[in-house]
Design a protein around this motif. Structure first.
Motif, PDB file in Angstrom:
ATOM      1  N   VAL A  77       4.463 -18.857   2.814  1.00  0.00           N
ATOM      2  CA  VAL A  77       4.088 -18.077   3.775  1.00  0.00           C
ATOM      3  C   VAL A  77       2.720 -17.403   3.926  1.00  0.00           C
ATOM      4  CG1 VAL A  77       4.608 -15.883   4.952  1.00  0.00           C
ATOM      5  CG2 VAL A  77       6.291 -17.072   4.148  1.00  0.00           C
ATOM      6  N   ASP A  79       0.322 -14.831   4.739  1.00  0.00           N
ATOM      7  CA  ASP A  79       0.233 -13.719   5.656  1.00  0.00           C
ATOM      8  C   ASP A  79      -0.626 -12.522   4.623  1.00  0.00           C
ATOM      9  OD1 ASP A  79       1.492 -11.677   7.381  1.00  0.00           O
ATOM     10  OD2 ASP A  79       2.399 -13.369   8.218  1.00  0.00           O
ATOM     11  N   GLY A  81       0.821 -11.018   2.153  1.00  0.00           N
ATOM     12  CA  GLY A  81       1.418 -10.851   0.974  1.00  0.00           C
ATOM     13  C   GLY A  81       2.768 -10.823   1.145  1.00  0.00           C
ATOM     14  N   LEU A  82       3.250 -10.158   0.039  1.00  0.00           N
ATOM     15  CA  LEU A  82       5.089 -10.368  -0.059  1.00  0.00           C
ATOM     16  C   LEU A  82       5.256  -9.170  -0.898  1.00  0.00           C
ATOM     17  CD1 LEU A  82       7.732 -11.650   0.610  1.00  0.00           C
ATOM     18  CD2 LEU A  82       7.495 -12.757  -1.417  1.00  0.00           C
ATOM     19  N   THR A  84       7.145  -8.729  -3.527  1.00  0.00           N
ATOM     20  CA  THR A  84       7.946  -9.743  -4.337  1.00  0.00           C
ATOM     21  C   THR A  84       9.200  -9.083  -5.232  1.00  0.00           C
ATOM     22  OG1 THR A  84       6.367  -9.449  -6.260  1.00  0.00           O
ATOM     23  CG2 THR A  84       5.744 -11.251  -4.360  1.00  0.00           C
ATOM     24  N   VAL A  93      11.069 -15.995  -5.680  1.00  0.00           N
ATOM     25  CA  VAL A  93       9.878 -16.202  -5.424  1.00  0.00           C
ATOM     26  C   VAL A  93       9.233 -17.054  -6.222  1.00  0.00           C
ATOM     27  CG1 VAL A  93       7.801 -14.572  -5.035  1.00  0.00           C
ATOM     28  CG2 VAL A  93       9.872 -13.814  -4.629  1.00  0.00           C
ATOM     29  N   ASP A 112       1.765  -7.023  -0.756  1.00  0.00           N
ATOM     30  CA  ASP A 112       1.806  -6.525   0.465  1.00  0.00           C
ATOM     31  C   ASP A 112       1.846  -5.061   0.601  1.00  0.00           C
ATOM     32  OD1 ASP A 112       1.907  -6.733   3.268  1.00  0.00           O
ATOM     33  OD2 ASP A 112       3.689  -7.426   3.291  1.00  0.00           O
ATOM     34  N   GLY A 117       3.542  -9.416   6.374  1.00  0.00           N
ATOM     35  CA  GLY A 117       3.989 -10.679   5.422  1.00  0.00           C
ATOM     36  C   GLY A 117       5.505 -10.581   4.927  1.00  0.00           C
ATOM     37  N   THR A 118       5.818  -9.508   4.616  1.00  0.00           N
ATOM     38  CA  THR A 118       7.279  -9.352   4.011  1.00  0.00           C
ATOM     39  C   THR A 118       8.137  -9.165   5.227  1.00  0.00           C
ATOM     40  OG1 THR A 118       6.482  -7.896   2.169  1.00  0.00           O
ATOM     41  CG2 THR A 118       8.790  -7.717   2.708  1.00  0.00           C
ATOM     42  N   ALA A 121       8.774 -13.227   5.925  1.00  0.00           N
ATOM     43  CA  ALA A 121       9.380 -13.869   4.959  1.00  0.00           C
ATOM     44  C   ALA A 121      10.657 -13.479   5.036  1.00  0.00           C
ATOM     45  CB  ALA A 121       8.719 -13.470   3.533  1.00  0.00           C
ATOM     46  N   PRO A 141       4.371 -16.988  -1.528  1.00  0.00           N
ATOM     47  CA  PRO A 141       3.454 -15.998  -0.731  1.00  0.00           C
ATOM     48  C   PRO A 141       1.820 -16.359  -1.211  1.00  0.00           C
ATOM     49  CG  PRO A 141       4.329 -14.728  -2.759  1.00  0.00           C
ATOM     50  CD  PRO A 141       4.744 -16.158  -2.935  1.00  0.00           C
ATOM     51  N   LYS A 143      -1.662 -15.098   0.181  1.00  0.00           N
ATOM     52  CA  LYS A 143      -2.164 -13.780   0.884  1.00  0.00           C
ATOM     53  C   LYS A 143      -3.362 -14.208   1.504  1.00  0.00           C
ATOM     54  CE  LYS A 143      -3.255  -9.000   0.112  1.00  0.00           C
ATOM     55  NZ  LYS A 143      -2.561  -8.509   0.956  1.00  0.00           N
TER      56      LYS A 143
END
Length: 408
Positions: A77, A79, A81-82, A84, A93, A112, A117-118, A121, A141, A143
């Motif tokens: 993904v 985006d 970020g995430l 995690t 992850v 994120d 992004g989160t 996802a 992820p 970023k």
């Protein structure tokens, strides 16, 4: 009327050629990404799963009927970020990379601080509080957008190049890019030598399905058919947004208005390009994109709410992961991108972009496909079974009615 102040923003951004050599290619046909808007964040959890979109695409039934959940598949993904540590992604992850200046440019820090992004996802592969389309898929992820929602295509280019080099080691077979430029293109033939287009082609050749948002600027471009860069590249699986149910009226910040909504009605903001106009660059599919609850960033059980092509795109990513997981289990290897595209197309529901008074944009009067998890898996299963029969015939392993002699 629902006031949608968090609607896809339409900030003007220059579309220019930038000299950024990579792999022999020197052009990027857009400089800055249209900033993505942050989802509404809640402490959560409030909803046990993505109840808004699962019924329309028949994701729950597809997972049950085919005993498939995305296991064995890894998606990337690209985006903001995430989060995690969110329980929705626990144990799935895969370490990614930060390509932005956030966190001092630390390449290992993919947190994120925005939420987009989160949310993306979670729609694709949340697997505990919320249930994404493919809840057992692994996630990498990357970023490429900052915590303020802005981004540069040079960072996206670098992330695609990084992913291409590590695709096999990471096991990535699909990616999601739910962002783009503010343009409206009808072909990719006017972008020879584009670095992102070249990388997307290489990833496609390696079997990576690249799901990219078609864009949220239909109203801003006067209701003219087209898609944004880089969704316009024919190598992508380009995704537009439909409503998933009758949820009343919506007014968006860029001026687009939906006086009424209903399942499989195209949103007034979603860019679209029919094959009679765009040929091989046409919009591949549509998916639910307003509004969708998903994983959030306030805490490890948080929830978010957002809408747009950014939410439709990971829905398709999730369906792609289900198809890849099923094919991998059935045949022992991943399908080609063109196989996946065909299964998506043949398993789609037909939606009509009708000329009516339900919104304030012009309509094409044409039909498009809306992704269906169950339909696509049915097509996939039949296709794989036919191939196995043909393989058995060639090997002379079948006998009885319908069996042919082995090839000589």
């Amino acid at each position: 009327m629902n006031e949608s102040d968090g609607a896809p923003g339409r900030q003007a951004t220059a579309v220019t050629a930038a000299a950024n050599p990579i792999g022999g290619f020197t052009a990027l046909h857009a400089e800055s990404v249209v900033p993505v808007d942050p989802p509404l964040q809640k402490d959560g959890p409030f909803l046990p799963e993505l109840t808004e979109i699962a019924p329309l695409v028949q994701a729950t039934q597809a997972r049950r009927d085919f005993n498939v959940s995305g296991a064995g598949v890894t998606v990337a993904v690209l985006d903001t970020g995430l989060r995690t540590t969110h329980v929705d992604f626990a144990g799935r992850v895969v370490p990614g990379r930060n390509f932005t200046a956030d966190y001092g440019g630390d390449p290992t820090e993919v947190s994120d601080g925005h939420g987009h992004g989160t949310s993306v996802a979670g729609i694709a592969c949340a697997g505990r509080i919320h249930t994404g389309i493919a809840p057992n898929a692994r996630i990498v992820p990357l970023k490429v957008l900052g915590n303020d929602g802005t981004g540069r295509f040079t960072d996206i280019r670098d992330a695609l190049d990084w992913l291409l080099d590590r695709r096999a080691a990471l096991g990535v077979s699909a990616l999601c890019l739910a962002a783009g430029a503010p343009d409206n293109r009808t072909t990719d033939t006017d972008m020879p030598g584009d670095a992102i287009g070249a990388l997307l082609q290489e990833l496609c050749d390696e079997g990576v399905c690249c799901c990219v948002a078609a864009g949220n600027d239909y109203y801003a471009h006067g209701g003219m058919q087209g898609m944004c860069y880089p969704a316009i590249f024919r190598q992508t699986i380009s995704v537009g947004a439909v409503y998933d149910a009758d949820e009343g009226s919506f007014r968006y910040r860029d001026g687009a208005k939906a006086f009424a909504s209903d399942a499989d009605r195209l949103t007034p903001f979603t860019q679209r390009l029919h094959h009679t106009v765009g040929g091989p660059c046409a919009t591949d599919t549509f998916a639910p994109g307003t509004p969708v609850s998903s994983s959030g960033i306030l805490n490890d059980t948080g929830e978010s709410l957002q809408y747009g092509a950014s939410q439709a795109t990971p829905t398709v990513l999730g369906v792609v992961a289900l198809l890849q997981s099923f094919a991998l289990r059935t045949t022992g290897h991943l399908p080609t991108v063109w196989d996946v595209k065909r299964w998506l197309q043949r398993g789609s529901a037909v939606v009509y972009d009708g000329a009516d008074d339900h919104d304030n944009v012009d309509h094409t009067g044409l039909t498009f496909g809306r992704v269906g998890a169950l339909g696509s898996l049915l097509v996939c299963a039949k296709d794989l079974a036919v191939r196995e029969l043909a393989k058995a015939d060639r090997a002379g392993l079948r006998s009885g009615p319908g069996a042919g002699p082995p090839d000589r």
